[in-house]
Design a protein around this motif. Sequence first.
Motif, PDB file in Angstrom:
ATOM      1  N   ALA A  97       0.793  -1.226   0.000  1.00 16.82           N
ATOM      2  CA  ALA A  97       0.000   0.000   0.000  1.00 16.82           C
ATOM      3  C   ALA A  97       0.827   1.279   0.000  1.00 16.82           C
ATOM      4  CB  ALA A  97      -0.929   0.004   1.215  1.00 16.82           C
ATOM      5  N   GLY A  98       2.118   1.183   0.356  1.00 17.87           N
ATOM      6  CA  GLY A  98       2.889   2.416   0.477  1.00 17.87           C
ATOM      7  C   GLY A  98       2.407   3.256   1.652  1.00 17.87           C
ATOM      8  N   PRO A  99       2.925   4.474   1.788  1.00 14.35           N
ATOM      9  CA  PRO A  99       2.623   5.280   2.975  1.00 14.35           C
ATOM     10  C   PRO A  99       1.333   6.077   2.914  1.00 14.35           C
ATOM     11  CG  PRO A  99       4.200   6.417   1.592  1.00 14.35           C
ATOM     12  CD  PRO A  99       3.951   5.087   0.930  1.00 14.35           C
ATOM     13  N   ASP A 100       0.639   6.074   1.776  1.00 14.39           N
ATOM     14  CA  ASP A 100      -0.457   7.026   1.579  1.00 14.39           C
ATOM     15  C   ASP A 100      -1.847   6.422   1.650  1.00 14.39           C
ATOM     16  OD1 ASP A 100       1.458   9.021   1.119  1.00 14.39           O
ATOM     17  OD2 ASP A 100       1.573   8.511  -1.021  1.00 14.39           O
ATOM     18  N   THR A 123      14.102  -7.925  -9.230  1.00 17.11           N
ATOM     19  CA  THR A 123      14.243  -7.992 -10.690  1.00 17.11           C
ATOM     20  C   THR A 123      12.906  -7.898 -11.417  1.00 17.11           C
ATOM     21  OG1 THR A 123      14.147 -10.421 -10.645  1.00 17.11           O
ATOM     22  CG2 THR A 123      16.335  -9.392 -10.515  1.00 17.11           C
ATOM     23  N   ASP A 124      11.822  -8.305 -10.731  1.00 16.13           N
ATOM     24  CA  ASP A 124      10.516  -8.347 -11.381  1.00 16.13           C
ATOM     25  C   ASP A 124       9.428  -8.006 -10.373  1.00 16.13           C
ATOM     26  OD1 ASP A 124      11.229  -9.924 -14.094  1.00 16.13           O
ATOM     27  OD2 ASP A 124      12.259 -10.891 -12.411  1.00 16.13           O
ATOM     28  N   VAL A 125       8.465  -7.203 -10.800  1.00 13.61           N
ATOM     29  CA  VAL A 125       7.252  -6.944 -10.032  1.00 13.61           C
ATOM     30  C   VAL A 125       6.080  -7.372 -10.900  1.00 13.61           C
ATOM     31  CG1 VAL A 125       5.734  -5.192  -9.064  1.00 13.61           C
ATOM     32  CG2 VAL A 125       8.199  -5.049  -8.658  1.00 13.61           C
ATOM     33  N   ILE A 126       5.277  -8.300 -10.381  1.00 15.70           N
ATOM     34  CA  ILE A 126       4.136  -8.839 -11.117  1.00 15.70           C
ATOM     35  C   ILE A 126       2.880  -8.498 -10.324  1.00 15.70           C
ATOM     36  CG2 ILE A 126       3.071 -10.888 -12.096  1.00 15.70           C
ATOM     37  CD1 ILE A 126       5.841 -12.193 -12.131  1.00 15.70           C
ATOM     38  N   PHE A 127       1.953  -7.797 -10.952  1.00 17.49           N
ATOM     39  CA  PHE A 127       0.751  -7.353 -10.259  1.00 17.49           C
ATOM     40  C   PHE A 127      -0.394  -8.338 -10.449  1.00 17.49           C
ATOM     41  CE2 PHE A 127       3.014  -3.353 -11.157  1.00 17.49           C
ATOM     42  CZ  PHE A 127       3.085  -2.830  -9.870  1.00 17.49           C
ATOM     43  N   THR A 128      -1.079  -8.652  -9.339  1.00 17.88           N
ATOM     44  CA  THR A 128      -2.333  -9.392  -9.449  1.00 17.88           C
ATOM     45  C   THR A 128      -3.441  -8.455  -9.919  1.00 17.88           C
ATOM     46  OG1 THR A 128      -2.966  -8.992  -7.129  1.00 17.88           O
ATOM     47  CG2 THR A 128      -1.665 -10.970  -7.611  1.00 17.88           C
ATOM     48  N   ASP A 133      -3.982  -1.350  -2.025  1.00 16.70           N
ATOM     49  CA  ASP A 133      -3.101  -2.126  -1.155  1.00 16.70           C
ATOM     50  C   ASP A 133      -2.182  -3.056  -1.927  1.00 16.70           C
ATOM     51  OD1 ASP A 133      -5.608  -3.298  -1.736  1.00 16.70           O
ATOM     52  OD2 ASP A 133      -5.387  -4.785  -0.156  1.00 16.70           O
ATOM     53  N   HIS A 134      -2.301  -3.042  -3.255  1.00 20.72           N
ATOM     54  CA  HIS A 134      -1.457  -3.886  -4.100  1.00 20.72           C
ATOM     55  C   HIS A 134      -0.516  -3.087  -5.000  1.00 20.72           C
ATOM     56  CE1 HIS A 134      -3.675  -7.696  -3.230  1.00 20.72           C
ATOM     57  NE2 HIS A 134      -4.583  -6.793  -2.876  1.00 20.72           N
ATOM     58  N   ILE A 135      -0.848  -1.817  -5.284  1.00 22.56           N
ATOM     59  CA  ILE A 135      -0.030  -1.052  -6.233  1.00 22.56           C
ATOM     60  C   ILE A 135       0.449   0.292  -5.702  1.00 22.56           C
ATOM     61  CG2 ILE A 135      -1.944   0.147  -7.390  1.00 22.56           C
ATOM     62  CD1 ILE A 135      -0.473  -0.334 -10.061  1.00 22.56           C
TER      63      ILE A 135
END
Length: 302
Positions: A97-100, A123-128, A133-135
């Motif tokens: 989620a990061g800080p925001d 090396t890789d970020v794969i998004f569901t 809260d995911h990006i």
Amino acid sequence: MRITRRGFVAGAAAGVAAGAGLPLRALAEISLGGARLTTVSDGHLMLPGSFVFEGLPEAEVAAIVEPMGVSPSALEPPCNVTLLRMGDRVVLFDVGAGPDFMPSAGELAANLDAAGVAPEDVTDVIFTHAHPDHIWGLLDDFDEPLFPEANYMMGRAEWDYWWNPETVDSIAAERQAHAVGAKRRMEVIEDRVKRFDDGEELLPGLAAVASFGHTPGHMSFELRAGSESVMILGDSINNHHVSFAKPGWEINADQDPALAAATRVGLMDRLAAEQMTVVGFHLPGGIGRAEKDGAGYRWVAM
């Protein structure tokens, strides 16, 4: 497949005692072939019960959740980011989620650091999918990608939905901030992201599995080694109580509740029949399995 939850947590505690300085909130770890999958905490969410339970029969909900110590009026689901280490690849499934977003979440960077994983190691970020809260943890304090060396991947249908300028006006009012926040982060990685489709192999042994409904293009992922496999669910099964006991119930947390319920029923049937290990973003313990329980299922954490 080797489950190493106890050893992993003990090792984490030893690291803190040796002066690592940060408490490593990692829940479980498994080995599959030459790969290691670890769930790393991003904290938890604080939600009204209506976020999940609105429109469901109150007495039945209470009968399911109260024996589990879950309140029908207030929810605090965990956020478990999946870390995959395989050969020279260090892969994150979602970035938290990061800080925001919420003060109770946004702990991923600190917990990765405690695990010895620096942002530049990824090396890789794969998004569901592209819910906050995911990006929202994609960007640092300077609005630059937190993981500067990573390749980014998102399902084509999911990308197209959040990228569409009409989405912010067509989505429910309470989710409009989600659309704005997703688009802002996607703009930063637009030239660096690979879009993929159902069934596509993203890394050796790792295939995308369409699990639409929670969002229009939600993806899960199956990691296979020989005859064994693990399913990384994202939010296709996003709680351990009503969605297991009554997978066909339509859940308010899903953007398309009917489609999400159909997806969930199909997943539950497969996961239980194959006794497949699963990793769930909001499931307690992070790693476990679905077991048949009467007319429904139950979550068994490992």
